[in-house]
Design a protein around this motif. Structure first.
Motif, short mmCIF file in Angstrom:
data_model
loop_
_atom_site.label_atom_id
_atom_site.label_comp_id
_atom_site.label_asym_id
_atom_site.label_seq_id
_atom_site.Cartn_x
_atom_site.Cartn_y
_atom_site.Cartn_z
N ASP A 55 0.81 -1.22 0.00
CA ASP A 55 0.00 0.00 0.00
C ASP A 55 0.84 1.27 0.00
OD1 ASP A 55 -0.93 -0.14 3.56
OD2 ASP A 55 1.01 -0.01 2.55
N GLY A 56 2.15 1.12 -0.06
CA GLY A 56 3.02 2.28 -0.11
C GLY A 56 3.22 2.98 1.22
N SER A 57 2.70 2.38 2.30
CA SER A 57 2.81 3.03 3.60
C SER A 57 4.25 3.02 4.08
CB SER A 57 1.90 2.34 4.61
OG SER A 57 2.25 0.99 4.76
N THR A 58 4.57 3.99 4.90
CA THR A 58 5.91 4.15 5.43
C THR A 58 5.89 3.99 6.94
OG1 THR A 58 6.45 5.71 3.66
CG2 THR A 58 7.88 5.72 5.57
N TYR A 59 6.89 3.30 7.45
CA TYR A 59 7.02 3.08 8.89
C TYR A 59 8.36 3.64 9.36
CZ TYR A 59 8.39 0.70 13.16
OH TYR A 59 8.84 0.44 14.42
N TYR A 60 8.34 4.29 10.51
CA TYR A 60 9.57 4.72 11.16
C TYR A 60 9.55 4.25 12.60
CZ TYR A 60 10.29 7.89 7.22
OH TYR A 60 10.48 8.40 5.96
N ALA A 61 10.69 3.79 13.08
CA ALA A 61 10.83 3.48 14.49
C ALA A 61 10.65 4.77 15.29
CB ALA A 61 12.19 2.86 14.77
N ASP A 62 10.08 4.66 16.47
CA ASP A 62 9.86 5.85 17.30
C ASP A 62 11.16 6.60 17.56
OD1 ASP A 62 7.26 4.39 19.41
OD2 ASP A 62 7.15 5.39 17.46
N SER A 63 12.26 5.86 17.65
CA SER A 63 13.54 6.46 17.99
C SER A 63 14.07 7.38 16.88
CB SER A 63 14.57 5.37 18.27
OG SER A 63 14.68 4.49 17.18
N VAL A 64 13.54 7.26 15.64
CA VAL A 64 14.06 8.07 14.54
C VAL A 64 12.98 8.95 13.90
CG1 VAL A 64 15.75 6.27 14.06
CG2 VAL A 64 13.67 6.39 12.68
N LYS A 65 11.76 8.81 14.35
CA LYS A 65 10.65 9.55 13.75
C LYS A 65 10.91 11.05 13.81
CE LYS A 65 6.98 7.20 14.44
NZ LYS A 65 5.79 6.60 15.06
N GLY A 66 10.71 11.72 12.69
CA GLY A 66 10.93 13.16 12.63
C GLY A 66 12.36 13.54 12.30
N ARG A 67 13.28 12.56 12.31
CA ARG A 67 14.69 12.84 12.02
C ARG A 67 15.17 12.12 10.76
NH1 ARG A 67 18.46 11.09 15.46
NH2 ARG A 67 17.22 9.33 16.25
N PHE A 68 14.65 10.92 10.52
CA PHE A 68 15.08 10.11 9.37
C PHE A 68 13.99 10.10 8.32
CE2 PHE A 68 18.19 6.94 11.60
CZ PHE A 68 18.84 8.00 12.19
N THR A 69 14.41 10.03 7.05
CA THR A 69 13.47 9.93 5.94
C THR A 69 13.94 8.85 4.97
OG1 THR A 69 12.95 12.29 6.08
CG2 THR A 69 12.33 11.15 4.07
N MET A 79 17.46 3.19 -3.21
CA MET A 79 16.74 3.63 -2.03
C MET A 79 17.70 4.45 -1.19
SD MET A 79 16.51 0.41 0.59
CE MET A 79 16.27 -0.98 -0.50
N ASN A 80 17.16 5.35 -0.39
CA ASN A 80 17.99 6.25 0.39
C ASN A 80 17.46 6.39 1.81
OD1 ASN A 80 19.67 7.31 -1.97
ND2 ASN A 80 17.59 7.82 -2.62
N LEU A 81 18.35 6.75 2.72
CA LEU A 81 17.97 7.05 4.09
C LEU A 81 18.67 8.36 4.47
CD1 LEU A 81 16.40 6.02 6.59
CD2 LEU A 81 18.58 5.11 7.42
N GLN A 82 17.89 9.42 4.58
CA GLN A 82 18.41 10.71 5.02
C GLN A 82 18.27 10.78 6.53
OE1 GLN A 82 19.90 13.24 3.24
NE2 GLN A 82 20.25 14.19 5.24
N MET A 83 19.39 11.00 7.20
CA MET A 83 19.41 11.02 8.66
C MET A 83 19.84 12.41 9.13
SD MET A 83 21.16 7.28 9.33
CE MET A 83 22.70 7.71 8.50
N ASN A 84 18.97 13.07 9.84
CA ASN A 84 19.25 14.42 10.36
C ASN A 84 19.26 14.41 11.87
OD1 ASN A 84 19.22 15.42 7.68
ND2 ASN A 84 17.02 15.77 7.78
N ASN A 85 19.86 15.44 12.45
CA ASN A 85 19.92 15.58 13.91
C ASN A 85 20.37 14.28 14.57
OD1 ASN A 85 19.67 16.80 16.40
ND2 ASN A 85 17.46 16.44 16.53
N LEU A 86 21.46 13.75 14.08
CA LEU A 86 21.94 12.45 14.56
C LEU A 86 22.38 12.52 16.01
CD1 LEU A 86 23.76 11.39 11.32
CD2 LEU A 86 22.09 9.98 12.53
#
Length: 124
Positions: A55-69, A79-86
């Motif tokens: 269904d194209g849904s995206t999941y993030y672990a709580d520990s990275v939510k709002g920081r990783f994309t 595929m890519n993983l952008q990690m901010n505010n590490l």
């Protein structure tokens, strides 16, 4: 040879950013569920971010939510993983993975394609 090849990783200071990439060879990533998981010493493997192919849904672990994309580039077959505010607790070996379906919310079975791993160290 069918494989996922990762790039990126290294050492970054707390609060910094880093981008991991994963290129697929000899298969089309667009049709697969994809994700990233990490392994830190003394800790269980953690699914960090996933995109379902049902269904194209995206999941993030709580520990990275709002920081990783997590994202995928179908034209480039990557595929890519952008990690901010590490944070120091983000330190670990990161792996990309792809499979016909996710196992659970954000995990992969034994038959999934996996990248070779990228060390990410967050330290001042």
């Amino acid at each position: 040879q069918v494989e996922l090849v990762q790039s990126g990783g290294g050492v970054v200071q707390p609060g910094g950013s880093m981008r991991l990439s994963c290129a697929a060879y000899r298969f089309t990533l667009e049709y697969y569920a994809i994700g990233w998981f990490r392994q830190a010493p003394g800790k269980e493997r953690e699914g960090v971010a996933c995109i379902s192919n049902s269904d194209g849904s995206t999941y993030y672990a709580d520990s990275v939510k709002g920081r990783f994309t997590i994202s995928r580039d179908n034209a480039a077959n990557t595929m890519n993983l952008q990690m901010n505010n590490l944070r120091p607790e983000d330190t670990g070996v990161y792996y990309c993975a792809a499979d016909w379906a996710l196992k659970g919310v954000c995990d992969f079975g034994g038959g999934a394609y996996r990248g070779q791993g990228s060390q990410v160290t967050v330290s001042s």
